[in-house]
Design an enzyme around this catalytic site. Structure first.
Site, mmCIF file in Angstrom:
data_model
loop_
_atom_site.group_PDB
_atom_site.id
_atom_site.type_symbol
_atom_site.label_atom_id
_atom_site.label_comp_id
_atom_site.label_asym_id
_atom_site.label_seq_id
_atom_site.Cartn_x
_atom_site.Cartn_y
_atom_site.Cartn_z
ATOM 1 C CB CYS A 81 -0.686 -0.183 0.710
ATOM 2 S SG CYS A 81 -2.294 -0.892 1.234
ATOM 3 C CB ALA A 82 0.859 4.091 2.180
#
Lengths: 224, 224
Positions: free
Chosen positions: B103-104
């Protein structure tokens, strides 16, 4: 339906399997205003398995009496037999809107008397023990019988999460939750069930799980 | 290969997404003798997102210098720009055998300069930002380019786990890990990618994720 916020309690304890609860914790927290509690006897620091320090956010005594969801993942053998824990689960479970268990968490609910006469599942290593707690064994990622919902594999805690968001907050938010977390897994080998893995790999995995459980009291994976 | 134990470091911080790291943490811990660290600036109690108390098991200063895996999941915006964190990641990442992001967390690795010229992925909400950190965007649950491995969805951290167990400990243990954790998920709706969800649900999910991220600094789900 009232405006009372939803009250969700997830059991934690020394040696609980993080992987069985975190997916559920994250997904159910997407319901606006839901109060999501981590419940244990006290708020001292504890370590999940494998070693992951954490701490309950509420005690058994302070945990709301009327829960929308009571949730348990796998815990070590000593907690499966702990009277105070079983009493807490039996009490809250007797009134909870939903009672949810993943992996050995299903057997824990069963030990608290909450699965008697209910169809239920747990991880494949423990599946044959379900009748010992009065449950009716059924295979499946997620098994739902009235207000009891149980799952075998660790990722089942995500799937219970989507289902209970659906029930408690509606289809739209549940679908948003599935997409927001991009729940479209692609297994690397495709051997994630005994049927897919075949008897040889299954036997070796059971032996591996057994070593983990009986090893260092460090119950990674095998009970996950 | 030597007998030196594997050294694995997972970044944690206030507001880190538990769901992005716990699957990896559990699966990689199945490698016998692996040292799995949770690394942050200090060992004070912190809370993952959604609220989940935890604590690092090592500090940046004490974290082993030469890592077999450096791993990061999603973190809040202020950590994405934190000089001390980026310096730690750049240093350990420059020598690590594997550099992994979910993800991030992929963008965080990118912000530390670790994805320049590498094919990489992240969650769909942030995918168009990959070129900003010099990465070559590619869609896919898991994208591997030389020793960089990145994933979009939260469950991608399980899939990175199986792949790195395979690389570091062999096919047999990786297959056992997939079966031991019964990784054969069944999504409830089948809308876990923008392609599966269609444009309407995708737009509403982006709006929901945006509200979560900009809301209470409480970044459940949307960055998961």
């Amino acid at each position: 339906m009232t405006d009372k916020p939803l009250e969700i309690a997830i059991l934690v304890c020394p040696g609980f399997m993080q992987i069985d609860v975190v997916g559920f914790h994250t997904i159910i927290s997407m319901i606006p205003g839901a109060n999501v509690h981590l419940a244990w006897k006290n708020r001292d620091e504890i370590a999940g398995a494998p070693h992951f320090p954490t701490r309950a956010t509420t005690t058994f005594a302070d945990c709301p009496k009327d829960l929308d969801v009571l949730f348990a993942g796998a815990v070590p053998p000593e907690v499966m037999e702990d009277a105070e824990t079983l009493e807490f689960l039996a009490d809250r479970g007797s009134r909870a809107r939903w009672v949810a268990g993943v992996c050995a968490g299903s057997l824990l609910l069963g030990a608290a008397g909450l699965l008697r006469g209910y169809r239920a599942t747990t991880n494949f290593q423990l599946h044959d023990r379900l009748p010992l707690v009065g449950a009716i064994p059924e295979r499946g990622n997620v098994v739902e019988d009235r207000n009891r919902i149980t799952a075998g594999p660790a990722t089942g805690c995500h799937e219970i999460g989507f289902r209970l968001v659906q029930d408690l907050a509606g289809d739209e938010l549940a679908m948003i939750a599935e997409l927001a977390s991009e729940y479209a897994p692609k297994p690397l080998f495709g051997v994630g069930t005994p049927e897919l893995a075949g008897p040889g790999l299954t036997a070796r995995t059971l032996a591996f799980s057994e070593r983990l459980v009986t090893g260092l009291g460090h119950s990674a994976g095998g009970r996950g």
